[in-house]
Design an enzyme around this catalytic site. Structure first.
Site, short mmCIF file in Angstrom:
data_model
loop_
_atom_site.label_atom_id
_atom_site.label_comp_id
_atom_site.label_asym_id
_atom_site.label_seq_id
_atom_site.Cartn_x
_atom_site.Cartn_y
_atom_site.Cartn_z
NE ARG A 158 -3.67 2.16 2.66
CZ ARG A 158 -3.60 2.77 3.85
NH1 ARG A 158 -2.94 2.23 4.85
NH2 ARG A 158 -4.21 3.93 4.03
CG HIS A 202 -1.67 5.09 -0.77
ND1 HIS A 202 -2.48 5.59 0.22
CD2 HIS A 202 -2.41 4.16 -1.40
CE1 HIS A 202 -3.65 4.98 0.20
NE2 HIS A 202 -3.63 4.09 -0.77
CD1 TRP A 206 -11.60 -6.15 -0.63
CD2 TRP A 206 -9.75 -5.88 0.62
NE1 TRP A 206 -11.36 -4.80 -0.48
CE2 TRP A 206 -10.26 -4.61 0.27
CE3 TRP A 206 -8.59 -5.95 1.41
CZ2 TRP A 206 -9.63 -3.41 0.67
CZ3 TRP A 206 -7.98 -4.76 1.81
CH2 TRP A 206 -8.50 -3.52 1.44
#
Ligand code: HIF
Length: 288
Positions: A46, A50, A189
């Site tokens: 991540r 980002h 998820w």
């Protein structure tokens, strides 16, 4: 003699072996039973995304060059909540290999995390230079998970990606989880959040999803186990016909997903970087 870059008058030209050493050191610190699902891998992925996903192709600003998330205001942007964990983790690697730029380190670490979590080899090349606070991007360039397909397209088209590439990237949500103290959302998820597979697409299509009843931000939960989640932006991939056809392709074929993912994730990590060299490295994984 050292089989790597020579030190001449303080200047150091790192070789492929030097970058592989950085990879190996990152790989070694990813697993940690005291953290989340036992791995820093997802939060490191991540961070790399980002740092890169702020790119705007019109103004050619943002992107992974610069590593401007080291500075406020970018470090304080809501979308970046929780990424200090990943930046701090990599600080030890930076101390050991001070010649590498933060921007190369963060993207290389994301590649290492993907590969170590069973994902495909992601070709990577060095050449990012760190910037200063003046290169921080304005807030709002990263996606807002509460929105729909129109927003997804606006954000990812701005980076230069198309519909198929948006769906191929999205399989990375097989990894990791949402944290109430970061994004406000909650849960993973997939059932194997430290292994990259095409399960994200399969679950999107095969599970029945309903709004979760809680006081937090609007998100979906799987009706059968109530232990998995989807963001509104994840559900947009099966609501939208153009997106859905790619979800179906990747759900059926993990090799196809890995090929397309390696290509598009590699390019995501290169957004906004004026590379001087073409040659890309393919790192050895620790399991090779
Ligand atoms: Fe994420 N993403 N992402 N994401 N993301 C979160 C977590 C991870 C979006 C929102 C969120 C991508 C696209 C989008 C990862 C990787 C990628 C969280 C939860 C949110 C809200 C943060 C938290 O609470 O800790 C949105 C709206 C996106 C546009 C579709 C990329 C494709 C899937 C580009 C991508 O690679 C990873 C990995 C995590 C898990 C982090 C963790 O700490 O476990």
């Amino acid at each position: 003699a050292r089989a790597s870059g020579l030190k001449t008058g303080g200047a150091f030209t790192p070789t492929r072996d030097d970058f592989q050493r950085v990879y190996n050191d990152v790989a070694e610190i990813l697993e940690n039973n005291d953290y989340d699902n036992g791995s820093y891998g997802p939060v490191v992925v991540r961070l790399g995304w980002h740092a890169s996903g702020t790119y705007d192709k019109e103004t050619k600003t943002g992107g992974s060059n610069g590593a401007t998330m080291r500075f406020a205001p970018e470090s304080e942007h809501g979308a970046n909540a929780g990424l200090k964990t990943a930046r701090d983790l990599l600080e030890g690697i930076k101390k050991k290999h001070p010649w590498i730029s933060y921007s190369d380190l963060w993207t290389l670490a994301a590649v290492a995390a993907i590969q170590e979590m069973g994902g495909p080899k992601i070709p990577w090349r060095p050449g990012r230079k760190d910037g200063d606070v003046s290169a921080c991007t304005p807030d709002g360039r990263l996606p807002d998970a509460s929105k729909d397909q129109k927003h997804l397209r606006a954000i990812f088209y701005r980076m230069g990606f198309n519909d198929q590439e948006i769906v191929a990237l999205s399989g990375a949500h097989a990894l990791g989880r949402c944290h109430t103290d970061r994004s406000g959302f909650d849960g993973p998820w997939t059932f194997s959040p430290t292994m990259l597979t095409n399960d994200y697409y399969k679950l999107l299509l095969e599970e029945k999803w309903a709004w979760k009843k809680w006081n937090g931000p609007k998100q979906f939960e799987d009706v059968s186990t109530k232990s998995l989640m989807m963001l509104p932006t994840d559900m947009a991939l099966i609501k939208d016909k153009e997106f859905k056809k790619h979800v179906e392709r990747y759900a059926k074929d993990n090799d196809l997903f890995f090929r397309d993912f390696a290509d598009v994730f590699g390019r995501l990590l290169e957004l906004g970087v004026p590379f001087e060299k073409e040659e890309k490295f393919i790192f050895k994984s620790t399991t090779d």
